[in-house]
Scaffold this motif. Sequence first.
Motif, PDB file in Angstrom:
ATOM      1  N   ALA A 161       3.656  -5.483   2.472  1.00  0.00           N
ATOM      2  CA  ALA A 161       2.485  -6.275   2.256  1.00  0.00           C
ATOM      3  C   ALA A 161       1.793  -6.444   3.704  1.00  0.00           C
ATOM      4  O   ALA A 161       2.459  -6.982   4.646  1.00  0.00           O
ATOM      5  N   VAL A 162       0.643  -6.700   3.617  1.00  0.00           N
ATOM      6  CA  VAL A 162      -0.198  -6.861   4.893  1.00  0.00           C
ATOM      7  C   VAL A 162      -1.258  -7.921   4.695  1.00  0.00           C
ATOM      8  O   VAL A 162      -1.232  -8.559   3.343  1.00  0.00           O
ATOM      9  N   ARG A 163      -1.850  -8.303   5.610  1.00  0.00           N
ATOM     10  CA  ARG A 163      -2.981  -9.394   5.417  1.00  0.00           C
ATOM     11  C   ARG A 163      -3.905  -8.965   4.419  1.00  0.00           C
ATOM     12  O   ARG A 163      -4.479  -7.942   4.472  1.00  0.00           O
ATOM     13  N   THR A 164      -4.345  -9.889   3.606  1.00  0.00           N
ATOM     14  CA  THR A 164      -5.596  -9.789   2.538  1.00  0.00           C
ATOM     15  C   THR A 164      -6.701  -9.051   3.233  1.00  0.00           C
ATOM     16  O   THR A 164      -7.260  -8.138   2.564  1.00  0.00           O
ATOM     17  N   ALA A 165      -7.296  -9.616   4.275  1.00  0.00           N
ATOM     18  CA  ALA A 165      -8.397  -9.128   4.957  1.00  0.00           C
ATOM     19  C   ALA A 165      -8.502  -7.871   5.558  1.00  0.00           C
ATOM     20  O   ALA A 165      -9.478  -7.244   5.534  1.00  0.00           O
ATOM     21  N   VAL A 166      -7.478  -7.137   5.587  1.00  0.00           N
ATOM     22  CA  VAL A 166      -7.423  -5.918   6.053  1.00  0.00           C
ATOM     23  C   VAL A 166      -6.717  -4.932   5.077  1.00  0.00           C
ATOM     24  O   VAL A 166      -6.767  -3.689   5.377  1.00  0.00           O
ATOM     25  N   ALA A 167      -6.351  -5.375   3.770  1.00  0.00           N
ATOM     26  CA  ALA A 167      -5.418  -4.441   3.174  1.00  0.00           C
ATOM     27  C   ALA A 167      -6.390  -3.307   2.540  1.00  0.00           C
ATOM     28  O   ALA A 167      -5.830  -1.959   2.475  1.00  0.00           O
ATOM     29  N   ARG A 168      -7.781  -3.497   2.361  1.00  0.00           N
ATOM     30  CA  ARG A 168      -8.550  -2.485   1.376  1.00  0.00           C
ATOM     31  C   ARG A 168      -8.562  -1.445   2.589  1.00  0.00           C
ATOM     32  O   ARG A 168      -8.349  -0.142   2.381  1.00  0.00           O
ATOM     33  N   ALA A 169      -9.047  -1.853   3.817  1.00  0.00           N
ATOM     34  CA  ALA A 169      -9.174  -0.852   5.005  1.00  0.00           C
ATOM     35  C   ALA A 169      -7.944  -0.169   5.286  1.00  0.00           C
ATOM     36  O   ALA A 169      -7.953   1.272   5.403  1.00  0.00           O
ATOM     37  N   VAL A 170      -6.765  -0.635   5.467  1.00  0.00           N
ATOM     38  CA  VAL A 170      -5.565   0.025   5.704  1.00  0.00           C
ATOM     39  C   VAL A 170      -5.277   0.982   4.490  1.00  0.00           C
ATOM     40  O   VAL A 170      -4.947   2.247   4.815  1.00  0.00           O
ATOM     41  N   ILE A 171      -5.461   0.403   3.394  1.00  0.00           N
ATOM     42  CA  ILE A 171      -4.959   1.395   2.107  1.00  0.00           C
ATOM     43  C   ILE A 171      -5.718   2.651   2.145  1.00  0.00           C
ATOM     44  O   ILE A 171      -5.277   3.613   1.832  1.00  0.00           O
ATOM     45  N   ASP A 172      -7.290   2.295   2.238  1.00  0.00           N
ATOM     46  CA  ASP A 172      -8.044   3.440   2.230  1.00  0.00           C
ATOM     47  C   ASP A 172      -7.913   4.551   3.321  1.00  0.00           C
ATOM     48  O   ASP A 172      -8.026   5.750   3.055  1.00  0.00           O
ATOM     49  N   ASP A 173      -7.299   3.984   4.519  1.00  0.00           N
ATOM     50  CA  ASP A 173      -6.823   5.073   5.402  1.00  0.00           C
ATOM     51  C   ASP A 173      -5.471   5.785   5.057  1.00  0.00           C
ATOM     52  O   ASP A 173      -5.245   6.767   5.823  1.00  0.00           O
ATOM     53  N   LEU A 174      -4.718   5.049   4.327  1.00  0.00           N
ATOM     54  CA  LEU A 174      -3.592   5.821   4.042  1.00  0.00           C
ATOM     55  C   LEU A 174      -3.344   6.534   2.630  1.00  0.00           C
ATOM     56  O   LEU A 174      -2.297   7.055   2.397  1.00  0.00           O
ATOM     57  N   LYS A 175      -4.184   6.286   1.748  1.00  0.00           N
ATOM     58  CA  LYS A 175      -4.138   6.839   0.362  1.00  0.00           C
ATOM     59  C   LYS A 175      -4.101   8.166   0.101  1.00  0.00           C
ATOM     60  O   LYS A 175      -4.576   9.037   1.268  1.00  0.00           O
TER      61      LYS A 175
END
Length: 201
Positions: A161-175
């Motif tokens: 799990a990562v910080r909520t504030a960065v979750a969407r950006a990190v996930i979108d870069d990794l999906k």
Amino acid sequence: MAPRADDALDRLAAAAPALDREVLSLALAARACAARTRDVGRRLAVIDYSRPSTEVRLWVFDLAQARLLHAEHVAHGRGSGDNRPTVFSDIEGSYQSSLGLFATAETYTGQNGYSLRLDGLEPGINGRARERLIVMHGADYVDPDQARRQGRLGRSWGCPAVRTAVARAVIDDLKDGQVLFAYADDPGWRQGSTLLHCPAR
């Protein structure tokens, strides 16, 4: 012409000097081994669970550009230990993190918000990740300020799990077919991983 492995390692290490070079080298080696039999994308995430949870220990790279995209705190499973995880498994109900190389898959929105499914690429080590619902997601308990006060991050049920504030950006870069490498100084895994000891062609 594709860059030599040593050149790629040097460029990535320069982009993320806080990441241990040996850990990065192992991640690249495992990814190269997996690439013999599957598409591994152009993005690589590296988690170094040998570091305490109070430190940054997740890095996300764009390999084609040798560019660091994210450097973040990441939680480990509550069954793996306190501030520094020491126990890892692929056992359902253990609430432990798993090591090794994962392929990223589809995203979905669930009880933890926007989340990324992971498929373990090492049977016996992380191969049950999807079955165990080991996913990347945002969490309020991944709070570096709170971690400094209480001596550790909050812990997950085994998810990175990562910080909520960065979750969407990190996930979108990794999906969608990238890879994530989770490391710890675990002798059994390091000796037994077929991706760290890639068979000769």
